[in-house]
Scaffold this active site. Structure first.
Site, mmCIF file in Angstrom:
data_model
loop_
_atom_site.group_PDB
_atom_site.id
_atom_site.type_symbol
_atom_site.label_atom_id
_atom_site.label_comp_id
_atom_site.label_asym_id
_atom_site.label_seq_id
_atom_site.Cartn_x
_atom_site.Cartn_y
_atom_site.Cartn_z
ATOM 1 N N LYS A 113 2.556 11.703 1.559
ATOM 2 C CA LYS A 113 2.901 10.626 0.636
ATOM 3 C C LYS A 113 4.247 10.862 -0.057
ATOM 4 O O LYS A 113 4.882 9.920 -0.509
ATOM 5 C CB LYS A 113 1.785 10.423 -0.383
ATOM 6 C CG LYS A 113 0.551 9.830 0.279
ATOM 7 C CD LYS A 113 -0.512 9.383 -0.693
ATOM 8 C CE LYS A 113 -1.661 8.713 0.030
ATOM 9 N NZ LYS A 113 -2.375 9.630 0.960
HETATM 10 C C1 LIG Z 1 -3.149 9.231 2.028
HETATM 11 C C2 LIG Z 1 -3.430 10.232 3.085
HETATM 12 C C3 LIG Z 1 -3.886 9.843 4.372
HETATM 13 C C4 LIG Z 1 -4.153 8.389 4.732
HETATM 14 O O1 LIG Z 1 -2.983 7.634 4.842
HETATM 15 P P1 LIG Z 1 -3.042 6.028 4.797
HETATM 16 O O2 LIG Z 1 -1.633 5.594 4.725
HETATM 17 O O3 LIG Z 1 -3.812 5.681 3.547
HETATM 18 O O4 LIG Z 1 -3.731 5.577 6.029
HETATM 19 C C5 LIG Z 1 -4.098 10.828 5.329
HETATM 20 N N1 LIG Z 1 -3.924 12.133 5.031
HETATM 21 C C6 LIG Z 1 -3.500 12.539 3.816
HETATM 22 C C7 LIG Z 1 -3.350 13.988 3.559
HETATM 23 C C8 LIG Z 1 -3.228 11.614 2.804
HETATM 24 O O5 LIG Z 1 -2.829 12.033 1.590
#
Ligand SMILES: *Cc1c(COP(=O)(O)O)cnc(C)c1O
Length: 468
Positions: A113
């Site tokens: 993120k």
């Molecule tokens: C948020 C997140 C996801 C999922 O991603 P999306 O964009 O919500 O599909 C997968 N792995 C980790 C470690 C995350 O923080």
């Protein structure tokens, strides 16, 4: 480039007009009027670009109301070796020929993120300064999203972050990561309750429209379009890293929750990147896997959401999914609005037997599902075969990706977090804790800065008033 709503009720709006907004006024999600198409000649020219130059090229297509020099400056300040560990920003490694890992978790909070949030911090600061406005970001987190948002917004002018988290419910590592921030514009609030209480408090404040307007309350949740564009860049980068020519196809496997990450892959594909398949990997919360297998989209009640060992994928509905369905149904906002009338009422829809379902394969999507036992087995196998420790979410992606692997097609699995963040499950799988990355060894010993609050909507409102 103007943006529309998936439900048809928003006049064409430039990028900076949607940047700070959540849902469109009609409850839909913003989408570009059309996808910028990248020619094979452009693709060939982009192949040799560094991350920042590539990001600038891609962002220019979507954010064309920001002057080029300003956008260049924002990109150059965001994607630094200092913030992401190397100038590659999202490096690729090979487990074996044809099987690759795209590392997205080298940012400040060790999860993917950061790639989008770090950009958002600089974009928000830029646009707010231009307008002479301020923004108070109010959010609830059980770990990952909150810390990525705080590390992106710390020290940014015009922005304050009020982040609610359930007291004593996060791992010591996550707690330390968030609560150790000492920046004057970051407010950590430990709520005496569970994550749902935190989320309900945020909803209640946002539903008080007078308060929301007076204190300019905003969010940074995963439906933000700028986050999605930021994520498009590494699909191109990953493609170039594992191919030599621009006719070759690549399959990406993506650990998925809210469908933000894999939706960025869809955008890259629509722009013309030769992606063969996009593997949507879910955990036990398999609302997306069910859809891609059967055509049935069945949102779960929040009480039915399993708490898993890949917790950042524990979702009841996939908030970005509507964006893909908009494309799937030929961009007809009436069809989307009809489908989501049921979804928003807690219902479901079923595309099985419709021409839309038949078109799914045109978009390259396939899916897979992984359980706790699968996750442990994958972590063990990857460690035994390649000497590499992967985190629980990445393990879900590897499991589903390998099920869809085809001879001669490079498979790129997206690494979305570092194993150090999910030490307990790594311990369970491998019998020992994962190594901590440099700089994080003693994070639990840092001094903490946070306030404690009851589950009390008036209290959080007074708190925001007092700190503005
Ligand atoms: C948020 C997140 C996801 C999922 O991603 P999306 O964009 O919500 O599909 C997968 N792995 C980790 C470690 C995350 O923080």
């Amino acid at each position: 480039m103007n943006y529309l709503s998936t439900r048809g009720g928003m006049p064409p709006t430039p990028f900076t007009g949607i940047l700070l907004e959540g849902l469109a006024p009609d409850g839909g999600l913003s989408m570009p009027e059309s996808y910028p198409k990248i020619t094979r000649a452009e693709l060939a020219a982009w192949r040799t670009l560094g991350y920042r130059d590539l990001a600038f090229e891609i962002f220019s297509r979507f954010m064309d109301d920001i002057p080029a020099a300003d956008l260049r400056d924002i990109v150059d300040r965001t994607y630094t070796a200092q913030a992401f560990g190397s100038d590659d920003i999202t490096p690729v490694s090979a487990l074996e020929p044809g099987l690759h890992v795209l590392h997205l978790s080298n940012g400040p909070t060790l999860a993917f993120k950061d790639v989008a949030m770090q950009l958002l911090g600089n974009l928000f600061e830029y646009v707010l300064a231009k307008r002479g406005e301020e923004l108070n970001i109010l959010g609830a987190t059980s770990g990952d999203t909150g810390s990525a948002a705080e590390y992106a917004m710390r020290g940014k002018r015009g922005v304050r972050v009020f982040m609610l988290s359930p007291e004593g419910k996060m791992s010591p590592f996550q707690t330390a990561q968030m609560y150790s921030l000492q920046d004057a514009n970051i407010f950590n609030i430990a709520v005496r309750g569970v994550f749902d209480d935190c989320q309900d408090m945020v909803k209640a404040v946002s539903n008080d429209l007078a308060f929301k307007a007076k204190y300019r309350i905003g969010t940074v949740n995963s439906i933000n379009w700028a986050r999605l564009i930021a994520q498009v860049v590494y699909y191109f980068k990953g493609y170039f890293a594992v191919t030599r020519g621009d006719d070759e196809e690549v399959t990406f496997s993506v650990p998925s929750g809210n469908f933000g990450n894999v939706c960025a892959g869809h955008v890259a594909r629509m722009m013309g990147l030769p992606i063969r398949k996009l593997v949507v990997a879910t955990n036990e919360n398999d609302v997306l896997d069910e859809f891609f297998r059967t055509g049935r989209y069945r949102v779960r009640p929040s009480a039915a959401v399993a708490q898993t060992s890949s917790p950042s994928m524990d979702i009841s509905k996939a908030s970005n999914f509507e964006r893909f369905v908009f494309d799937l149904v030929g961009r007809d906002p009436k069809v989307v609005a009809d489908l989501w009338r049921n979804v928003d009422a807690g219902g479901e829809f079923d595309l099985a037997g419709t021409p839309f379902f038949a078109r799914l394969s045109d978009f390259g999507f396939v899916s897979g599902r992984s359980t706790h036992a699968d996750r442990l087995a994958t972590i063990r196998r990857i460690h035994a075969d390649y000497g590499v420790t992967v985190d629980t979410h990445t393990a879900d992606g590897l499991k589903a990706g390998l099920e869809h692997r085809e001879a001669g097609i490079p498979l790129v699995c997206l690494e979305t977090a570092q194993p150090a963040k999910f030490a307990a499950t790594i311990q369970e799988a491998l019998g020992r804790e994962p190594a901590r990355p440099a700089g994080f060894e003693a994070i639990e010993a840092l001094p903490l800065r946070f306030d404690v609050m009851d589950v009390d909507v008036e209290a959080i409102k007074r708190y925001i008033e007092a700190h503005c």
